[in-house]
Write an enzyme that holds these catalytic residues in place. Structure first.
Site, short mmCIF file in Angstrom:
data_model
loop_
_atom_site.label_atom_id
_atom_site.label_comp_id
_atom_site.label_asym_id
_atom_site.label_seq_id
_atom_site.Cartn_x
_atom_site.Cartn_y
_atom_site.Cartn_z
N ASN A 158 0.80 -1.24 0.00
CA ASN A 158 0.00 0.00 0.00
C ASN A 158 0.82 1.28 0.00
O ASN A 158 0.35 2.33 -0.41
CB ASN A 158 -1.05 0.00 1.12
CG ASN A 158 -0.44 -0.07 2.50
OD1 ASN A 158 0.75 -0.32 2.67
ND2 ASN A 158 -1.26 0.12 3.51
N GLU A 198 5.10 -3.64 11.76
CA GLU A 198 3.82 -2.97 11.79
C GLU A 198 2.85 -3.84 11.01
O GLU A 198 3.01 -4.05 9.80
CB GLU A 198 3.88 -1.57 11.16
CG GLU A 198 2.58 -0.81 11.35
CD GLU A 198 2.13 -0.08 10.11
OE1 GLU A 198 0.92 -0.12 9.82
OE2 GLU A 198 2.99 0.50 9.41
N CYS A 239 -3.35 0.46 6.98
CA CYS A 239 -3.41 -0.16 8.32
C CYS A 239 -4.11 0.78 9.27
O CYS A 239 -4.75 0.35 10.21
CB CYS A 239 -2.03 -0.43 8.89
SG CYS A 239 -0.80 -0.82 7.70
O1 G3P Z 1 -0.92 1.01 6.11
C1 G3P Z 1 0.32 1.52 6.39
C2 G3P Z 1 0.34 2.57 7.46
O2 G3P Z 1 1.66 2.87 7.77
C3 G3P Z 1 -0.55 3.75 7.18
O3 G3P Z 1 0.06 4.96 6.95
O4 G3P Z 1 0.11 7.35 6.38
O5 G3P Z 1 -1.85 5.99 5.71
O6 G3P Z 1 -1.50 6.54 8.09
P1 G3P Z 1 -0.84 6.29 6.77
#
Ligand code: G3P
Length: 478
Positions: A158, A253, A287
């Site tokens: 992603n 993560e 996530c």
């Molecule tokens: O899904 C990966 C995570 O690190 C999300 O990052 O920037 O979308 O909050 P962000």
């Protein structure tokens, strides 16, 4: 046209001796978009050997020089944002504008990391023995931070560029070498990004990018004796990597089921726009996406109406046209999402929109009156489908959040800051956002999950610290 992207080893672009390739399917067209090398275990051995020896001299390279090279790579990356963003659009169906943002954010992250590294690694500690009982002032202790060795970076589909550089930059500034295993969807974007590091002029062997099938080189990489640290972002695979890895620092993560708790006094327009941003940006494939709304019954009808109105305005279609909702990453992902939707349907959830799917493209869907016996109340769809559970007390919301095996982030909406802080303290997640949707950034903020959401903490400073060890020298006076 049959062209297979080369992998990066020893400062050169190479073809694998396997003679095999891995196909990257465009999520929108469901046709092969690119091909990358299917590297062999021998090729992994080779990059590890090179990484080990290159790291020795890199660790002796002055910190300011390491920082200078990183700044150079950041500038080259930003200059090449357009072609890299184009491959993100084709490989992972990320909307065009967001793809550019990802690359720019990555350049900024590299520069910030170089600056932060110069500050925190340029400082050591000096301790005196006579502060501890029974000691005279005869021992001077000098501490500094030293690199770990070889860091293995495994980013997810992603954010193939951003979550790769969030591992690469701290590893390199701290004096480590780096082996990158990109996700299959996102591999070409990663190779382009690595090319920017190549052009910046890093020493040969210090950075490698090895592509291939997880079944062939996955375990071989993560269990490789040359690896001194693994930084992984992704799903359940992280749990099995943790179980198999050796005695090395791990930064993981993994998934999340980020709850959005809405109190009666919340500004419902603010909540609705954050639910849209949090739940549906990049079609929910983050996530940190809002994955369950826990709203007080008394304001639920009004909130659901506001969200419904905004869902109706989301555009659905090709990432090239900057649609809000684009195809999810793969057919199996779309099937999984559909399974959760059908389960909710069978168990009586209220569909705020009609369920619609074409190939990997799933129309945004808000499910109201979801109950705890439905899978979607607990599982992570990683798609544009958002469940709403109505609650009768704040405690019920907190209990639902804490009953999850995940604990990445969460958010709470209320005008009462005292209540918000008490709720934040009660939520078993790595971060709680007050009056905004969950998000990892800004990228220097600490970012970590509790429970099955991961181990270690990220964010620029924490990553640099995690990728170093404390070394002490004690001067003993007569
Ligand atoms: O899904 C990966 C995570 O690190 C999300 O990052 O920037 O979308 O909050 P962000």
């Amino acid at each position: 046209d049959g062209e297979v992207y080369k992998y990066y080893s020893d400062g050169e672009w190479k073809t694998s001796s396997s003679g095999k390739s891995v196909a990257i399917i465009n999520p929108s067209t469901r046709k092969t978009q690119y091909k990358v090398q299917a590297c062999t275990q021998e090729e992994v051995n080779k990059v590890m050997e090179l990484a080990k020896s290159a790291q020795k001299s890199w660790a002796k390279t002055p910190l300011w020089k390491r920082a200078e090279l990183l700044h150079k790579a950041a500038a080259i990356l930003k200059d090449n944002k357009t072609p890299i963003a184009e491959s993100l659009v084709k490989e992972i169906a990320k909307p065009a504008k967001d793809s550019v943002t990802e690359v720019v954010r990555s350049g900024d992250l590299i520069s910030y990391c170089a600056e932060e590294g110069v500050r925190i690694l340029g400082e050591g500690k000096f301790l005196l023995s006579d502060s501890f009982p029974g000691n005279e002032r005869t021992k001077y202790c000098l501490t500094s931070k030293i690199p770990l060795g070889v860091v293995l970076a495994i980013p997810p589909f992603n954010y193939p560029v951003n979550l790769a550089v969030s591992k690469i930059a701290p590893a390199l500034i701290a004096g480590n070498s780096l082996v990158l295993k990109p996700p299959t969807q996102g591999a070409v974007s990663c190779l382009h990004m690595v090319h920017c590091f190549h052009l910046a002029g890093f020493p040969k062997g210090l950075i490698s990018c090895i592509t291939g099938k997880g079944s062939e080189i996955g375990d071989f990489l993560t269990m490789h004796p040359a690896v001194n640290c693994i930084s992984f972002t992704g799903g359940d695979t992280g749990i099995s990597i943790s179980k198999k890895a050796g005695m090395i620092p791990l930064q993981m993560e993994l998934g999340g089921k980020d709850a959005c708790i809405v109190l009666e006094d919340a500004d419902l327009d603010l909540v609705a726009s954050n639910i849209i941003k949090g739940g549906f940006s990049y079609s929910g494939q983050r996530c940190t996406a809002v994955k369950v709304v826990l709203v007080m019954e008394s304001v639920a009808d009004e909130l659901v109406e506001k969200v419904k109105a905004k869902v109706a305005k989301l555009t659905v279609g090709p990432p090239e046209e900057n649609c809000d909702i684009t195809a999810v990453v793969s057919e199996s992902s779309a099937n999984f999402i559909e399974g959760l939707v059908m389960d909710a349907k069978d168990k009586g959830a209220t569909f705020c929109q009609e369920y619609k799917r074409e190939g990997n493209l799933i129309w945004p869907l808000l499910l109201d009156n979801v109950r705890p016996d439905m899978r979607i109340a607990w599982e992570e769809p990683f798609g544009p489908v958002l469940p709403v559970l109505r609650i009768n007390s704040v405690e019920e919301g907190i209990n639902h959040c804490n009953a999850s095996n995940f604990g990445l982030q969460g958010c709470v909406f209320t005008k009462d800051i005292n209540k918000a802080i008490l709720i934040s303290d009660a939520m078993e997640t790595g971060t709680v956002q007050i009056n905004s949707a969950p998000a990892r950034g800004p990228d220097h903020f600490p970012f970590q999950g509790l429970k099955d959401s991961g181990i270690g903490s990220q964010g620029v400073t924490n990553s640099i610290n995690l990728m170093t060890k404390v070394k002490t020298t004690v001067i003993n006076l007569p």
